[in-house]
Design an enzyme around this catalytic site. Structure first.
Site, short mmCIF file in Angstrom:
data_model
loop_
_atom_site.label_atom_id
_atom_site.label_comp_id
_atom_site.label_asym_id
_atom_site.label_seq_id
_atom_site.Cartn_x
_atom_site.Cartn_y
_atom_site.Cartn_z
CB SER A 18 -0.93 -0.07 1.21
OG SER A 18 -1.88 0.95 1.16
CG HIS A 45 -4.17 -0.82 -0.90
ND1 HIS A 45 -4.01 -0.75 0.46
CD2 HIS A 45 -4.73 -2.03 -1.14
CE1 HIS A 45 -4.46 -1.85 1.02
NE2 HIS A 45 -4.89 -2.65 0.07
CG ASP A 138 -5.99 -5.15 2.50
OD1 ASP A 138 -6.62 -6.15 2.90
OD2 ASP A 138 -5.88 -4.84 1.30
#
Lengths: 194, 272
Positions: A18, A45, A138
């Site tokens: 991310s 992401h 995540d």
């Protein structure tokens, strides 16, 4: 902390990242061996609108084939598959790719958890999952599944991550097989090639 | 979030029950996706065992309504993929405008956001009064929502941005009135819509259309089922009509794809 590295060969590698992971990825790809005998799946992401930017950035840094994943496409060794922006990406038993436009997970689509979890069941001990820099958690649940199914859990050393929260949470909640510095990640991946 | 509680055999058992008892066939859905939906629902509703879950799905009609709604993906957006809507506005709808009457099918319309987006385009092109939008879904409860034309107000900022990016020039807020947490869209838009259940797996063609929109539905189907649905669409599109798919979907591997020509960069094909 570290478990003994088992010698099962890698059949698929998934890298999740991310915020702050792009730098690591751009450092990894130029160094990767040209004939990897497993597919690499990237789940990163990003904003839904940045459609092909990531694909282009990676493609310009490696001679491996790089493409944004198409639904029903079969995973192939030596190829890099990028989870498309705004879709979750799952792996089927026959190693084909399914895309899914369901609810965001951890405010993210693609969610790293989703891909880790579905691949964990399919590749079991042949799966290697790397979690890079990021500022939410995540990927952590996904890594737990990878562990449960006998896959290998690799986490970027949070001290080397621009955004340490994600790898930190993973190190706290999951038993990693390996914690690797960002700069050493490419070497680590090349060693998986046996 | 635990994904290993239901295994592949149990998924198959459950889906066979659903087919036998309720007549809905999910056996040709993409396995990883449907399994994830089932596992998610099982965890969400805190069943103590798979047996209890299976029994409830089989015998409890009320619960099955929920099952159907949760197992299918109903996430949608207005003007999702603005460049797609731009192509509809500039390249497709003006061609359809030369017809005396326009019939459009939104297959898998979910809660209606795409049908309303389309109606806005038609209205701006002065075509809405001679158009009819058939909006169908497998799932009766999402259709009930779609009919109301009310969408959560907190999404409207995003929808408005999408609309502007797709080439819209009006003030988007003129299309709805804010009502507490919901935006109620103008009834002139829904006056040209017909909502009905339709199951792409088991139901037949019911009309001929100049445009079929089926976006982000086929990703949940396996290849064979995708091809069956393409055949169904083929039987439902007039010559020179259009078929529009989601941004990651494609007609390419369907045997009859040669009879269709792709429009520009978008996932829009024209029947030759």
């Amino acid at each position: 902390m570290e478990k003994t590295v088992n010698k099962t060969s890698c059949t698929a590698l998934i890298i999740g990242g991310s915020a702050g992971s792009l730098d690591v990825l751009l450092e990894i790809f130029p160094q990767l061996s040209q004939n990897l005998n497993f597919p690499i799946i990237l789940v990163v992401h990003r904003k839904a609108s940045n459609e092909s930017l990531l694909t282009d950035l990676i493609r310009n840094r490696t001679s491996l084939l790089v493409s944004e994943a198409e639904e029903k496409e079969l995973l192939k060794a030596g190829k890099v598959f990028i989870a498309p922006a705004d879709y979750h990406m799952l792996i089927e038993e026959d190693h084909s790719i399914s895309l899914d436009y369901s609810e965001k997970i951890n405010y993210s689509r693609p969610s790293i958890d989703v891909t880790f979890q579905s691949a964990a069941e399919v590749f079991k001990s042949g799966l290697v999952c790397i979690l890079l820099s990021g500022s939410n958690a995540d990927g952590v649940e996904g890594l737990k599944s990878v562990n449960n199914f006998g896959g290998r859990v690799v986490i970027q050393n949070p001290n080397t991550a621009i955004m340490p929260y994600m790898p930190q949470q993973a190190v706290l909640q999951v038993q990693p097989h390996e914690v690797v510095d960002g700069h050493d990640m490419a070497t680590y991946i090349n060693k998986l090639n046996n | 979030m635990i994904s290993e509680v239901i295994d592949n055999e149990q998924v198959e058992l459950l889906l066979n029950d659903v087919l036998e008892t309720h007549g809905y066939d999910f056996l040709e859905y993409s396995h990883a996706s449907i399994k994830r939906r089932i596992t998610r629902l099982y965890a969400l509703d805190s069943f103590v065992s798979f047996a209890e879950f299976r029994y409830t799905v089989k015998t409890d009609k009320q619960y099955f309504k929920r099952f159907l709604e949760e197992i299918t993906v109903n996430v949608t957006e207005m003007f999702r993929d603005p460049s797609f809507y731009k192509a509809l506005r500039n390249d497709v709808l003006p061609v359809l405008g030369t017809y005396p009457f326009i019939r459009i099918w939104v297959a898998g319309c979910s809660t209606g956001e795409e049908a309303f987006s389309l109606a806005i385009l038609l209205k701006e092109l002065n075509l809405l009064n001679k158009s009819l939008i058939y909006a169908t879904d497998i799932n009766p409860s999402v259709l009930e929502k779609a009919k109301k034309g009310m969408f959560p107000l907190n999404y409207l900022k995003q929808y408005s941005e999408n609309y502007l990016q797709s080439g819209g020039t009006k003030d988007f807020s003129t299309y709805y009135t804010a009502n507490y947490s919901l935006a109620k869209f103008d009834e002139s838009l829904s006056s040209k819509m017909i909502f009905s259940t339709h199951n792409l797996v088991s139901d037949h063609s019911f009309n001929e259309f100049q445009l079929i929109l089926c976006r982000n539905v086929l990703i949940y189907f396996d290849k064979d089922l995708q091809h069956k649905v393409f055949n169904l669409f083929d039987n439902s599109i007039e010559n020179l009509g259009y078929l529009a798919l989601g941004s990651k979907e494609s007609l390419d591997f369907w045997p009859k794809a040669k009879g269709y020509k792709r429009i520009k960069q978008e996932k829009i094909w024209r029947k030759l």
